[in-house]
Motif scaffolding. Sequence first.
Motif, PDB file in Angstrom:
ATOM      1  N   ASN A 140       9.048  20.428 -29.902  1.00 28.81           N
ATOM      2  CA  ASN A 140       7.940  20.949 -30.702  1.00 28.81           C
ATOM      3  C   ASN A 140       7.454  22.288 -30.159  1.00 28.81           C
ATOM      4  OD1 ASN A 140       7.587  18.421 -32.264  1.00 28.81           O
ATOM      5  ND2 ASN A 140       6.826  17.598 -30.314  1.00 28.81           N
ATOM      6  N   VAL A 141       6.948  23.125 -31.061  1.00 29.37           N
ATOM      7  CA  VAL A 141       6.146  24.284 -30.667  1.00 29.37           C
ATOM      8  C   VAL A 141       4.699  23.934 -30.976  1.00 29.37           C
ATOM      9  CG1 VAL A 141       5.599  26.695 -31.117  1.00 29.37           C
ATOM     10  CG2 VAL A 141       7.984  25.961 -31.041  1.00 29.37           C
ATOM     11  N   ILE A 142       3.863  23.854 -29.954  1.00 27.94           N
ATOM     12  CA  ILE A 142       2.466  23.455 -30.091  1.00 27.94           C
ATOM     13  C   ILE A 142       1.595  24.628 -29.657  1.00 27.94           C
ATOM     14  CG2 ILE A 142       0.685  21.809 -29.425  1.00 27.94           C
ATOM     15  CD1 ILE A 142       2.966  20.482 -30.909  1.00 27.94           C
ATOM     16  N   LEU A 143       0.763  25.122 -30.554  1.00 29.35           N
ATOM     17  CA  LEU A 143      -0.078  26.275 -30.257  1.00 29.35           C
ATOM     18  C   LEU A 143      -1.504  26.002 -30.706  1.00 29.35           C
ATOM     19  CD1 LEU A 143       2.359  29.051 -31.525  1.00 29.35           C
ATOM     20  CD2 LEU A 143       1.852  28.533 -29.142  1.00 29.35           C
ATOM     21  N   GLY A 144      -2.471  26.365 -29.880  1.00 26.09           N
ATOM     22  CA  GLY A 144      -3.869  26.192 -30.236  1.00 26.09           C
ATOM     23  C   GLY A 144      -4.398  24.832 -29.827  1.00 26.09           C
ATOM     24  N   ASP A 145      -5.537  24.460 -30.415  1.00 22.15           N
ATOM     25  CA  ASP A 145      -6.202  23.201 -30.083  1.00 22.15           C
ATOM     26  C   ASP A 145      -5.527  22.074 -30.860  1.00 22.15           C
ATOM     27  OD1 ASP A 145      -7.911  21.287 -29.187  1.00 22.15           O
ATOM     28  OD2 ASP A 145      -9.717  22.100 -30.144  1.00 22.15           O
ATOM     29  N   VAL A 146      -4.455  21.541 -30.308  1.00 18.68           N
ATOM     30  CA  VAL A 146      -3.612  20.553 -30.997  1.00 18.68           C
ATOM     31  C   VAL A 146      -3.392  19.353 -30.078  1.00 18.68           C
ATOM     32  CG1 VAL A 146      -1.334  20.088 -31.978  1.00 18.68           C
ATOM     33  CG2 VAL A 146      -2.437  22.301 -32.369  1.00 18.68           C
ATOM     34  N   VAL A 147      -3.523  18.161 -30.643  1.00 24.16           N
ATOM     35  CA  VAL A 147      -3.105  16.935 -29.975  1.00 24.16           C
ATOM     36  C   VAL A 147      -1.993  16.326 -30.819  1.00 24.16           C
ATOM     37  CG1 VAL A 147      -3.758  14.622 -29.260  1.00 24.16           C
ATOM     38  CG2 VAL A 147      -5.359  16.523 -28.935  1.00 24.16           C
ATOM     39  N   ALA A 148      -0.790  16.276 -30.274  1.00 26.47           N
ATOM     40  CA  ALA A 148       0.368  15.761 -31.010  1.00 26.47           C
ATOM     41  C   ALA A 148       0.952  14.573 -30.241  1.00 26.47           C
ATOM     42  CB  ALA A 148       1.422  16.853 -31.175  1.00 26.47           C
ATOM     43  N   ILE A 149       1.055  13.434 -30.922  1.00 24.83           N
ATOM     44  CA  ILE A 149       1.572  12.206 -30.325  1.00 24.83           C
ATOM     45  C   ILE A 149       2.805  11.759 -31.110  1.00 24.83           C
ATOM     46  CG2 ILE A 149       1.078   9.786 -29.814  1.00 24.83           C
ATOM     47  CD1 ILE A 149      -1.865  10.562 -29.557  1.00 24.83           C
ATOM     48  N   GLU A 165      -5.482  27.556 -35.522  1.00 24.96           N
ATOM     49  CA  GLU A 165      -6.170  28.809 -35.218  1.00 24.96           C
ATOM     50  C   GLU A 165      -7.654  28.598 -34.971  1.00 24.96           C
ATOM     51  OE1 GLU A 165      -4.749  32.267 -35.252  1.00 24.96           O
ATOM     52  OE2 GLU A 165      -3.173  30.846 -34.706  1.00 24.96           O
ATOM     53  N   GLY A 166      -8.096  27.355 -34.888  1.00 24.79           N
ATOM     54  CA  GLY A 166      -9.517  27.122 -34.700  1.00 24.79           C
ATOM     55  C   GLY A 166      -9.808  25.707 -34.264  1.00 24.79           C
ATOM     56  N   ARG A 167     -10.258  24.898 -35.193  1.00 18.47           N
ATOM     57  CA  ARG A 167     -10.707  23.550 -34.871  1.00 18.47           C
ATOM     58  C   ARG A 167      -9.547  22.646 -34.453  1.00 18.47           C
ATOM     59  NH1 ARG A 167     -13.075  21.985 -40.660  1.00 18.47           N
ATOM     60  NH2 ARG A 167     -13.795  24.127 -40.432  1.00 18.47           N
ATOM     61  N   LEU A 168      -9.907  21.498 -33.876  1.00 18.02           N
ATOM     62  CA  LEU A 168      -8.909  20.541 -33.406  1.00 18.02           C
ATOM     63  C   LEU A 168      -7.996  20.087 -34.537  1.00 18.02           C
ATOM     64  CD1 LEU A 168      -7.770  18.469 -31.338  1.00 18.02           C
ATOM     65  CD2 LEU A 168      -9.604  16.925 -32.076  1.00 18.02           C
ATOM     66  N   LEU A 169      -6.691  20.098 -34.260  1.00 17.98           N
ATOM     67  CA  LEU A 169      -5.688  19.584 -35.182  1.00 17.98           C
ATOM     68  C   LEU A 169      -4.941  18.462 -34.465  1.00 17.98           C
ATOM     69  CD1 LEU A 169      -3.897  19.707 -37.738  1.00 17.98           C
ATOM     70  CD2 LEU A 169      -2.580  21.510 -36.615  1.00 17.98           C
ATOM     71  N   SER A 170      -4.897  17.304 -35.088  1.00 22.99           N
ATOM     72  CA  SER A 170      -4.194  16.177 -34.479  1.00 22.99           C
ATOM     73  C   SER A 170      -3.092  15.701 -35.411  1.00 22.99           C
ATOM     74  CB  SER A 170      -5.167  15.031 -34.186  1.00 22.99           C
ATOM     75  OG  SER A 170      -5.822  14.602 -35.368  1.00 22.99           O
ATOM     76  N   ALA A 171      -1.980  15.258 -34.823  1.00 24.97           N
ATOM     77  CA  ALA A 171      -0.836  14.795 -35.610  1.00 24.97           C
ATOM     78  C   ALA A 171      -0.159  13.647 -34.875  1.00 24.97           C
ATOM     79  CB  ALA A 171       0.151  15.937 -35.833  1.00 24.97           C
ATOM     80  N   VAL A 172       0.277  12.670 -35.634  1.00 20.58           N
ATOM     81  CA  VAL A 172       0.947  11.502 -35.067  1.00 20.58           C
ATOM     82  C   VAL A 172       2.220  11.230 -35.866  1.00 20.58           C
ATOM     83  CG1 VAL A 172       0.782   9.038 -34.572  1.00 20.58           C
ATOM     84  CG2 VAL A 172      -1.241  10.487 -34.322  1.00 20.58           C
ATOM     85  N   GLY A 173       3.339  11.069 -35.147  1.00 21.83           N
ATOM     86  CA  GLY A 173       4.572  10.623 -35.770  1.00 21.83           C
ATOM     87  C   GLY A 173       5.239  11.621 -36.691  1.00 21.83           C
ATOM     88  N   MET A 174       4.966  12.895 -36.531  1.00 14.76           N
ATOM     89  CA  MET A 174       5.557  13.915 -37.395  1.00 14.76           C
ATOM     90  C   MET A 174       6.977  14.259 -36.914  1.00 14.76           C
ATOM     91  SD  MET A 174       3.401  14.768 -39.835  1.00 14.76           S
ATOM     92  CE  MET A 174       3.121  12.989 -39.931  1.00 14.76           C
ATOM     93  N   ARG A 175       7.879  14.442 -37.871  1.00 17.06           N
ATOM     94  CA  ARG A 175       9.260  14.805 -37.575  1.00 17.06           C
ATOM     95  C   ARG A 175       9.662  15.996 -38.448  1.00 17.06           C
ATOM     96  NH1 ARG A 175       8.040  11.343 -34.571  1.00 17.06           N
ATOM     97  NH2 ARG A 175       9.179   9.473 -33.878  1.00 17.06           N
ATOM     98  N   ASP A 176      10.111  17.074 -37.805  1.00 20.09           N
ATOM     99  CA  ASP A 176      10.696  18.210 -38.536  1.00 20.09           C
ATOM    100  C   ASP A 176       9.738  18.782 -39.575  1.00 20.09           C
ATOM    101  OD1 ASP A 176      13.252  17.830 -37.225  1.00 20.09           O
ATOM    102  OD2 ASP A 176      13.504  16.083 -38.526  1.00 20.09           O
ATOM    103  N   VAL A 177       8.481  18.976 -39.196  1.00 14.98           N
ATOM    104  CA  VAL A 177       7.499  19.527 -40.126  1.00 14.98           C
ATOM    105  C   VAL A 177       6.843  20.764 -39.518  1.00 14.98           C
ATOM    106  CG1 VAL A 177       6.987  17.286 -41.177  1.00 14.98           C
ATOM    107  CG2 VAL A 177       5.585  18.116 -39.266  1.00 14.98           C
TER     108      VAL A 177
END
Length: 747
Positions: free
Chosen positions: A293-302, A312-324
């Motif tokens: 993954n390329v993770i940039l900014g305020d991101v929580v990726a599980i 580019e700003g507020r918290l972004l969270s993602a779970v179980g994402m593939r190829d997106v």
Amino acid sequence: MSQRIVSFVMSGGVGSRLWPLSREDNPKQFHDLSGGGSMLVKTLLRLTARDKGAGETPVFLIAAERHAARINADLAGLDLAGGGALYEPLGRNTAAAVALATLRTLGQFGDSLVLVVPSDHEISTTARFWQTVEAGAEAARQGRLVVFGIKPGHPETGYGYIEVADEKGGVFDVSRFVEKPDLAKAEEYLRAGNFYWNTGIFLFRASAMRDAFLKFQPEIWNATEAAFSQASADVSGLYMSAELYGAIPSISIDYAIMEQAKDIAMVPATFRWNDLGSWQSLLDVGPLDGNGNVILGDVVAIDCQNSYIRSEGRLLSAVGMRDVAIVATADATFVAPVSHSQNVRKIVEQLEKGGRLETRFTPAHDRVMESGAWRRRVRHWLFEETLPLWSTAGVDEHHGGFHEALGFDARPLMKPKRMRTMARQVYAFAVAKARGWDGPSDKLIAHGIEFMTRHGRTDRGGWVRTLNVDGTVADAAEDAYDHSCVLLALAYAHMCGNPDALALAGETFAFLDAHLEDRRLTGFLETSDGEEERRSNPHMHLLEAFLAWHQATGDRTYLRRAARIIDLFRSHFFDPESWTLGEYFDAEWRPVTGEKGLWTEPGHHFEWASLLVDFATRSGQNDLMVFARKLYASAIANGLNRATGLAYAAVSRQGMPLDQVSRSWPQSEAIKAAIALDSAGGPDMKPEVEARVGRLFRWHVDPAPTGLWIDRIDERGRSLAQDVPASIFYHLVCALTQYLDSTAGRD
């Protein structure tokens, strides 16, 4: 041997495939997409890194004039070896840019080699870049147009291709250029082995490109030469005339020249290259974590894999994402499979059709997100500071009417009294009464109407333009603008119960129809003698007055009057290509020639936007909502001083500042427009409303003495105001009372 190569960087694209990060006011070349600085600066540094022993390498930049301030800052620390910036007032595609580069080279360096490169490509190996360029130099010296290709590593559908034939000394003959293919074709090209990705980088002798233009595209060459010959220069760069540059046909260099010329050469590139034209491409070059993954900014990726996730700003969270790809900015979020990220253009096209402003400008970082955040300050300033001041110090108790201006000591200035100002004061006090102000509204309304009626009527039942302080006539011209203000004031006075307003309005409408409407029934004259240019602005204010009388009476006659102004807007005032509103016209409603024909005012865009929403709501012509959004979007995208966030007084249709002063009334009208659009469906404009109110107070209200405002501010945020004009009072009262209405219950 030593060989001069004059390098040109093309920086005119928008990069819509990387929306919502890349936008019209902040395209992808200004972003740091792969580390190490912006794409533009990295490109310039790459070109200046040529081995000095190989030859002289002046570096030029061809860019949009609207980005000039940012570009000048980027260029300040770079040694361009005698190069500099060439600014396009509007985009005319890459053929014009290449013709401009050729003309500049011939004029300054003679028949030298010219290297043209895009500003937004990732090339990670500078030494190999120049080795590849030097490998094509001999073919270019021989008069061939040289392109550079990348051996495909996979069946890419986002690039154009070059088919090659014979090879000699590492240089191939080009058979043909192929547009971006579908997947099946891309796979076929990969198997064939003689197709390369087209980098869009060109090397040629200046005379060879000139001859190609004269043979295949003489119209483009001649038009570019005319614009170049009349360009003006200063220390920041070379600036083209908008009128002359706009006459150049808009076409790409590939269509114009490369697909028609013979004996084109291609050199295979040995450098690593990526045009960073999709979120997939950013995934390819970005810093990968252990899951790809390329993770940039305020991101929580599980439990995510092979995904590009950026905030580019507020918290972004993602779970179980593939190829997106998931990209979130302050006002927009884009989500798609990485394999489909090329289709972001379809999203942008859909947004453009709807007039959505998210494609055209980048939200400011200081946007206030809480709706109603300014309510307490607005209410206090309006009802405790400015209305009390202007209802006393602003009233001429000796001669009648209202003072035209106050000094910053709140003392009246003895200036001639314009009819529009007298009427606007009546209107403002009527609006204040309707919003619950407990001051002497009825007395002030009657005071103003009595003065206007006693001193300002003409023999034919119209109204004069200007009165002296004592009420004697200074200018007896019967001006459509003034009559619109009188009608607006009378409508609101009537709604407040003034006994004289309805009869006076009837007389004014009769005069309007008899003496100010043109003979062909296509609108209204500037004055009753009909000798001046036609302007859209008086028509806008007449539209405002007609809508006010429809509100006051419910009589659809006034709505029909308004509809005729709307027809003029649709047919003549609005330019669908630039989303701008013309100001000056001839008798046939054609834009006047010269700069005035290109003149647009962001403040008027805002005024029209709110009026269009109002008319659409009353009439059911809901397609006008799109026009309103487009006007607002173009004013925000092209009409703001980025240092202050305030609207300029005027810009060209291409977004070039023509009058860099920021006045208080356009900021007020921006508040009204954002409120209107928030009620019209579409994006949530409440944060935008708060931002507009905040800027009005930050720059115009808070620095001024109690109850007053700074009307004029220069491009660096410094006050230019000598006094406080009463004509602005109604803008402020109307905008801020609407703000209080729209945020009611949010205390």
